[in-house]
Design an enzyme around this catalytic site. Structure first.
Site, PDB file in Angstrom:
ATOM      1  N   HIS A  86     -28.157  30.954  -3.143  1.00  8.01           N
ATOM      2  CA  HIS A  86     -29.230  30.718  -4.116  1.00  8.01           C
ATOM      3  C   HIS A  86     -29.725  32.053  -4.634  1.00  8.01           C
ATOM      4  O   HIS A  86     -29.998  32.967  -3.846  1.00  8.01           O
ATOM      5  CB  HIS A  86     -30.399  29.957  -3.473  1.00  8.01           C
ATOM      6  CG  HIS A  86     -31.521  29.762  -4.445  1.00  8.01           C
ATOM      7  ND1 HIS A  86     -31.526  28.732  -5.354  1.00  8.01           N
ATOM      8  CD2 HIS A  86     -32.636  30.484  -4.682  1.00  8.01           C
ATOM      9  CE1 HIS A  86     -32.603  28.826  -6.109  1.00  8.01           C
ATOM     10  NE2 HIS A  86     -33.297  29.883  -5.729  1.00  8.01           N
ATOM     11  N   ASP A 167     -41.790  18.825  -4.587  1.00  5.54           N
ATOM     12  CA  ASP A 167     -41.619  20.139  -5.207  1.00  5.54           C
ATOM     13  C   ASP A 167     -41.528  20.023  -6.725  1.00  5.54           C
ATOM     14  O   ASP A 167     -42.095  20.844  -7.445  1.00  5.54           O
ATOM     15  CB  ASP A 167     -40.371  20.844  -4.676  1.00  5.54           C
ATOM     16  CG  ASP A 167     -40.168  22.159  -5.414  1.00  5.54           C
ATOM     17  OD1 ASP A 167     -41.045  23.034  -5.281  1.00  5.54           O
ATOM     18  OD2 ASP A 167     -39.190  22.294  -6.164  1.00  5.54           O
ATOM     19  N   ARG A 174     -47.646  24.183 -11.083  1.00  4.75           N
ATOM     20  CA  ARG A 174     -47.740  25.646 -10.898  1.00  4.75           C
ATOM     21  C   ARG A 174     -47.417  26.370 -12.197  1.00  4.75           C
ATOM     22  O   ARG A 174     -48.026  27.381 -12.531  1.00  4.75           O
ATOM     23  CB  ARG A 174     -46.802  26.092  -9.775  1.00  4.75           C
ATOM     24  CG  ARG A 174     -47.288  25.666  -8.395  1.00  4.75           C
ATOM     25  CD  ARG A 174     -46.200  25.865  -7.349  1.00  4.75           C
ATOM     26  NE  ARG A 174     -45.733  27.231  -7.318  1.00  4.75           N
ATOM     27  CZ  ARG A 174     -44.481  27.584  -6.993  1.00  4.75           C
ATOM     28  NH1 ARG A 174     -43.594  26.666  -6.667  1.00  4.75           N
ATOM     29  NH2 ARG A 174     -44.145  28.839  -6.995  1.00  4.75           N
ATOM     30  N   SER A 189     -40.756  26.180  -2.014  1.00  4.22           N
ATOM     31  CA  SER A 189     -40.144  25.437  -3.118  1.00  4.22           C
ATOM     32  C   SER A 189     -38.619  25.586  -3.082  1.00  4.22           C
ATOM     33  O   SER A 189     -37.875  24.601  -3.108  1.00  4.22           O
ATOM     34  CB  SER A 189     -40.710  25.989  -4.441  1.00  4.22           C
ATOM     35  OG  SER A 189     -39.954  25.559  -5.534  1.00  4.22           O
ATOM     36  N   LYS A 193     -35.613  22.578  -1.279  1.00  5.60           N
ATOM     37  CA  LYS A 193     -34.459  22.017  -1.994  1.00  5.60           C
ATOM     38  C   LYS A 193     -33.153  22.394  -1.312  1.00  5.60           C
ATOM     39  O   LYS A 193     -32.239  21.575  -1.205  1.00  5.60           O
ATOM     40  CB  LYS A 193     -34.466  22.503  -3.449  1.00  5.60           C
ATOM     41  CG  LYS A 193     -35.572  21.831  -4.272  1.00  5.60           C
ATOM     42  CD  LYS A 193     -35.726  22.425  -5.639  1.00  5.60           C
ATOM     43  CE  LYS A 193     -36.388  23.766  -5.599  1.00  5.60           C
ATOM     44  NZ  LYS A 193     -36.934  24.273  -6.843  1.00  5.60           N
TER      45      LYS A 193
HETATM   46  N1  URA Z   1     -37.556  28.674  -8.133  1.00 10.93           N
HETATM   47  C1  URA Z   1     -37.972  27.558  -7.517  1.00 10.93           C
HETATM   48  O1  URA Z   1     -37.196  26.633  -7.303  1.00 10.93           O
HETATM   49  N2  URA Z   1     -39.265  27.481  -7.121  1.00 10.93           N
HETATM   50  C2  URA Z   1     -40.133  28.475  -7.312  1.00 10.93           C
HETATM   51  O2  URA Z   1     -41.266  28.348  -6.922  1.00 10.93           O
HETATM   52  C3  URA Z   1     -39.702  29.635  -7.974  1.00 10.93           C
HETATM   53  C4  URA Z   1     -38.395  29.701  -8.370  1.00 10.93           C
END
Ligand code: URA
Length: 430
Positions: A86, A167, A174, A189, A193
């Protein structure tokens, strides 16, 4: 304690600098997912978290609650070890495109649930969708079949609505309440995932610099450490590389332009920084997957990763041989004097690419697949007056002058030699 008053008490506890209890976290995340905590209450809590922070225990519990708001995938029965990467997002960051097939060609399975771009950093799904026929909506049973097939072994697809739904709702709040830039919220966050996606191991590419979320090394280290701890606590083998994002990666920013560059890398060519980072991340991923007897640099150079790429694109309906979309209009920025390119600012290039149509302002907006910026000189290169530095690509020429404005202060030509800077700046392991 399922009433509005208990939401207020959770907000007030964090506002006053307290540590939230497990039952408070579980309740507030669950009630928010069900709609029993209002958006304005969750926004206030997000701001309190941004200002007051969270302990390691609170972040871990918050992440767990977000995972439990939805479905958790499971791939432990596959014949190959799973590992994913990621990136926290950068300009010209097309690394997933050569990396996923490369790691699959080395014997691991790569299940990647990816996103679409918002703002100045592009999304992997938008890049892949510029390939004619390619589709991101793959069912979980089909995902499993692809991952089990040693000739394919990698899948990049959209996360279903049932994966960490808390999320998705929280991120949307946010985005409009100035609460994105919080280490506990970003870490939970991303990791909710990635953990829900079912990978056994994970390599994080935490970007640092002008074009990244994290502008300095100390902040990036803090985020990387929080994410590595979350992964490890949840049983996912996790390491992070901190990598430079002051300058765009490679020579392109924009969907189809980046796919073309990724294909060059898979053909054994491509810019040195993209090749170097792809191989560095592949080495980390293979080590996390327990595969030690294969050199990814060789697999990239000898065409095996390219075979895997073609199979991976075909498996998702794409035609790997089809010509890629090209924008209808181009404009070239040339060097106004001779010298050494001292600086090329990732944020300026990212903003210009976004304005040219490569990115979106709001979720759901369309993107132009051919739009973006081609980079002809990188910091450290000597340039002569009149030489092309950048080519802007767009289907909507009325945006060209605004994109040129974005780039005006985005580069500098000077008299002095520029020391090459490394891409990989640090490594964070549990
Ligand atoms: N990417 C995400 O998935 N969440 C965040 O809070 C920031 C970047």
């Amino acid at each position: 304690m399922a009433n509005a008053q208990s939401a207020v008490s959770v907000i007030a506890a964090k506002r006053d600098g307290g540590e939230l209890r497990d039952d408070q976290i579980d309740w507030v995340v669950d009630a928010f997912t069900r709609g029993a905590v209002a958006d304005e209450q969750m926004s206030a809590l997000a701001m309190a978290i941004l200002l007051r922070g969270m302990t390691r225990r609170e972040i871990a519990r918050w992440t767990r609650a977000m995972i439990e708001s939805g479905r958790r995938l499971e791939f432990t029965d596959l014949p190959r070890p799973t590992v994913d990467k990621h990136s926290t997002g950068g300009v010209g960051d097309k690394i997933t495109l050569p990396l996923a097939p490369l790691v699959a060609a080395c014997g691991a399975a790569v299940p990647q649930l990816s996103g679409r771009g918002l703002g100045h950093t592009g999304g992997t799904l938008d890049k892949l969708e510029s390939i004619p026929g390619w589709r991101a909506d793959i069912s979980v049973p089909r995902m499993r079949e692809i991952l089990a097939d040693p000739k394919i072994g990698a899948v990049v697809c959209a996360a279903g609505a049932d994966l960490a739904p808390a999320d998705k709702r929280l991120y949307a709040l946010r985005d409009v309440t100035g609460t994105v830039e919080s280490v506990p919220l970003i870490a939970s966050s991303i990791m909710s995932k990635k953990i829900a996606e079912g990978t056994a191991a994970l390599v994080l590419d935490v970007k640092v610099g002008a074009g990244a979320f994290m502008k300095d090394l100390a902040a990036a280290r803090e985020l990387a450490t929080a994410m590595v701890e979350l992964g490890s606590d949840a049983g996912v083998r996790t390491v992070a590389l901190l990598t430079a994002m002051d300058t765009p990666l490679g020579r392109t920013a924009g969907n189809a332009l980046e796919v073309a560059e990724a294909v060059e890398v898979l053909s054994g060519g491509g810019p040195a920084d993209v090749v170097g980072l792809t191989v560095a991340l592949a080495r980390e991923m293979l080590a996390q997957a327990g595969i030690h007897d294969i050199d990814p640099a060789e697999v990239l150079a000898d065409g095996r990763a390219m075979d895997q790429w073609r199979a991976m694109i075909t498996a998702q309906g794409g035609d790997p041989y089809a010509p890629l979309p090209r924008a209808a209009h181009t404009e070239t920025v040339t060097a106004e004097r001779s010298g050494i390119l001292a600086r090329l600012d990732a944020l300026a290039v990212g903003r210009a690419a976004w304005r040219l149509g490569a990115g979106r302002t709001r979720q759901g907006d369309p993107v132009q697949y051919g739009a973006g910026v081609e980079i002809h000189a990188r910091p450290g290169d000597s340039v002569t007056a009149g030489q092309p530095l950048l080519t802007l690509h767009t289907d909507t020429p009325d945006v060209l002058s605004a994109a040129l404005d974005d780039l005006r202060d985005g580069y500098a030509i000077g008299p002095d030699l520029v020391e090459p800077t490394p891409v990989v700046l640090d490594r964070i392991a549990p």
